[in-house]
Design a protein around this motif. Structure first.
Motif, PDB file in Angstrom:
ATOM      1  N   UNK A  60       0.831  -1.202   0.000  1.00 53.38           N
ATOM      2  CA  UNK A  60       0.000   0.000   0.000  1.00 53.38           C
ATOM      3  C   UNK A  60       0.872   1.261   0.000  1.00 53.38           C
ATOM      4  N   UNK A  61       1.923   1.251   0.772  1.00 47.53           N
ATOM      5  CA  UNK A  61       2.836   2.396   0.799  1.00 47.53           C
ATOM      6  C   UNK A  61       3.553   2.565  -0.540  1.00 47.53           C
ATOM      7  N   UNK A  62       3.930   1.442  -1.164  1.00 44.25           N
ATOM      8  CA  UNK A  62       4.593   1.505  -2.464  1.00 44.25           C
ATOM      9  C   UNK A  62       3.676   2.115  -3.512  1.00 44.25           C
ATOM     10  N   UNK A  63       2.412   1.706  -3.529  1.00 43.28           N
ATOM     11  CA  UNK A  63       1.459   2.278  -4.475  1.00 43.28           C
ATOM     12  C   UNK A  63       1.262   3.763  -4.258  1.00 43.28           C
ATOM     13  N   UNK A  64       1.200   4.173  -2.996  1.00 41.21           N
ATOM     14  CA  UNK A  64       1.029   5.593  -2.687  1.00 41.21           C
ATOM     15  C   UNK A  64       2.224   6.416  -3.143  1.00 41.21           C
ATOM     16  N   UNK A  65       3.420   5.823  -3.122  1.00 54.40           N
ATOM     17  CA  UNK A  65       4.607   6.530  -3.613  1.00 54.40           C
ATOM     18  C   UNK A  65       4.582   6.682  -5.133  1.00 54.40           C
ATOM     19  N   UNK A  66       3.968   5.730  -5.807  1.00 50.41           N
ATOM     20  CA  UNK A  66       4.035   5.698  -7.274  1.00 50.41           C
ATOM     21  C   UNK A  66       2.922   6.491  -7.961  1.00 50.41           C
ATOM     22  N   UNK A  67       1.738   6.533  -7.364  1.00 50.51           N
ATOM     23  CA  UNK A  67       0.577   7.034  -8.103  1.00 50.51           C
ATOM     24  C   UNK A  67      -0.178   8.100  -7.314  1.00 50.51           C
ATOM     25  N   UNK A  68      -0.406   9.246  -7.959  1.00 53.43           N
ATOM     26  CA  UNK A  68      -1.213  10.292  -7.336  1.00 53.43           C
ATOM     27  C   UNK A  68      -2.652   9.838  -7.139  1.00 53.43           C
ATOM     28  N   UNK A  69      -3.161   8.996  -8.044  1.00 44.63           N
ATOM     29  CA  UNK A  69      -4.537   8.518  -7.949  1.00 44.63           C
ATOM     30  C   UNK A  69      -4.602   7.112  -7.343  1.00 44.63           C
ATOM     31  N   UNK A  70      -3.675   6.844  -6.443  1.00 46.34           N
ATOM     32  CA  UNK A  70      -3.685   5.568  -5.714  1.00 46.34           C
ATOM     33  C   UNK A  70      -4.896   5.509  -4.797  1.00 46.34           C
ATOM     34  N   UNK A  71      -5.562   4.360  -4.751  1.00 51.37           N
ATOM     35  CA  UNK A  71      -6.734   4.217  -3.894  1.00 51.37           C
ATOM     36  C   UNK A  71      -6.401   3.670  -2.523  1.00 51.37           C
ATOM     37  N   UNK A  72      -5.472   2.679  -2.479  1.00 52.15           N
ATOM     38  CA  UNK A  72      -5.101   2.077  -1.205  1.00 52.15           C
ATOM     39  C   UNK A  72      -5.596   0.656  -1.087  1.00 52.15           C
ATOM     40  N   UNK A  73      -6.089   0.308   0.087  1.00 50.96           N
ATOM     41  CA  UNK A  73      -6.528  -1.051   0.395  1.00 50.96           C
ATOM     42  C   UNK A  73      -7.945  -1.307  -0.122  1.00 50.96           C
ATOM     43  N   UNK A  74      -8.124  -2.482  -0.729  1.00 46.12           N
ATOM     44  CA  UNK A  74      -9.462  -2.929  -1.125  1.00 46.12           C
ATOM     45  C   UNK A  74      -9.713  -4.339  -0.581  1.00 46.12           C
ATOM     46  N   UNK A  75      -9.389  -4.491   0.684  1.00 46.78           N
ATOM     47  CA  UNK A  75      -9.539  -5.796   1.339  1.00 46.78           C
ATOM     48  C   UNK A  75     -10.972  -5.932   1.833  1.00 46.78           C
ATOM     49  N   UNK A  76     -11.712  -6.801   1.172  1.00 47.93           N
ATOM     50  CA  UNK A  76     -13.133  -7.028   1.458  1.00 47.93           C
ATOM     51  C   UNK A  76     -13.494  -8.434   1.000  1.00 47.93           C
ATOM     52  N   UNK A  77     -14.627  -8.977   1.456  1.00 46.04           N
ATOM     53  CA  UNK A  77     -14.972 -10.361   1.106  1.00 46.04           C
ATOM     54  C   UNK A  77     -15.009 -10.627  -0.394  1.00 46.04           C
ATOM     55  N   UNK A  78     -15.418  -9.645  -1.205  1.00 47.75           N
ATOM     56  CA  UNK A  78     -15.469  -9.852  -2.644  1.00 47.75           C
ATOM     57  C   UNK A  78     -14.121 -10.081  -3.277  1.00 47.75           C
ATOM     58  N   UNK A  79     -13.045  -9.702  -2.589  1.00 49.50           N
ATOM     59  CA  UNK A  79     -11.692  -9.914  -3.095  1.00 49.50           C
ATOM     60  C   UNK A  79     -10.978 -11.064  -2.390  1.00 49.50           C
ATOM     61  N   UNK A  80     -11.757 -11.896  -1.734  1.00 46.83           N
ATOM     62  CA  UNK A  80     -11.239 -13.124  -1.131  1.00 46.83           C
ATOM     63  C   UNK A  80     -11.899 -14.295  -1.846  1.00 46.83           C
TER      64      UNK A  80
END
Length: 229
Positions: free
Chosen positions: A141-161
């Motif tokens: 998550x930190x790596x994505x935030x460093x790379x992209x201004x439009x980074x969303x972050x975590x999408x940890x939810x049952x639909x992604x399990x």
């Protein structure tokens, strides 16, 4: 398992899907950013996308990092033209929703896309791999935030399990770039927010599944062309 057909690096996502289907693979899933096909034996899956930088970060981390029981087995990442790619991986199925929710709660990483797990769900399978996964995801998550201004972050939810053939839970798509944010930035002419992406990447973004043929999609493509004229 069936062998993955040869897919040239110059192939588009549509051409990659055609090659897989010609080899007997069949579509079994459709996401916001990708199409998923299963091989004829049902043992492997191929996730095909013209552009999805967040999932690429996750898949590459799975491929490069140590095995973790809560992550899917990634067999290969096959490059396509520009920044498209095919992820060849183990075949997964929908997970039990209650178990998936308990897993998300036990993982303990705040979701940034709007899902809030019910509090204090019992999860008897917490182990060292779960703790290790928590640390790996925090770094991702930190790596994505460093790379992209439009980074969303975590999408940890049952639909992604999801679950493997033995019913073991697997976290498949835990991070995201804000696709709606990209659309809004194109409409508003916010080249500052789009600076992390090339014109070609944005053109490919507009071929992911939500962009159905029609005037709305064509208008967005025209707006993109105006911004880079």
């Amino acid at each position: 398992m069936s062998p993955t057909p040869a897919i040239p690096k110059s192939a588009s996502a549509d051409q990659a899907r055609d090659l897989l289907e010609a080899a007997g693979w069949r579509q079994v899933g459709l996401g916001d950013w990708s199409w998923v096909l299963a091989d004829p034996t049902g043992a492997q899956a191929a996730r095909v996308t013209p552009f999805d930088p967040a999932y690429h970060l996750h898949a590459q981390a799975c491929l490069d990092g140590p095995p973790n029981r809560w992550l899917p087995r990634i067999d290969a990442i096959l490059p396509l033209r520009r920044d498209g790619y095919v992820v060849v991986m183990e075949r997964l199925w929908p997970a039990n929703e209650a178990q998936a929710a308990a897993f998300c709660s036990a993982l303990g990483i705040v979701n940034d896309s709007g899902y809030a797990p019910p509090p204090d769900l019992p999860f008897a399978e917490a182990d060292d791999d779960l703790a290790a996964l928590r640390g790996r995801l925090t770094d991702l998550i930190l790596e994505g935030a460093r790379r992209f201004k439009l980074w969303g972050g975590s999408d940890i939810r049952p639909g992604n399990v999801m679950a493997d053939g033995q019913g073991r839970l697997k976290l498949v798509d835990p991070v995201f770039v804000r696709g709606l944010g990209i659309v809004e930035a194109v409409r508003d002419g916010r080249l500052d927010l789009l600076a992390d992406f090339s014109r070609e990447q944005l053109e490919d973004f507009m071929t992911i599944p939500p962009f159905s043929p029609g005037e709305e999609t064509q208008g967005l493509r025209r707006r993109l062309a105006e911004l880079y004229a």
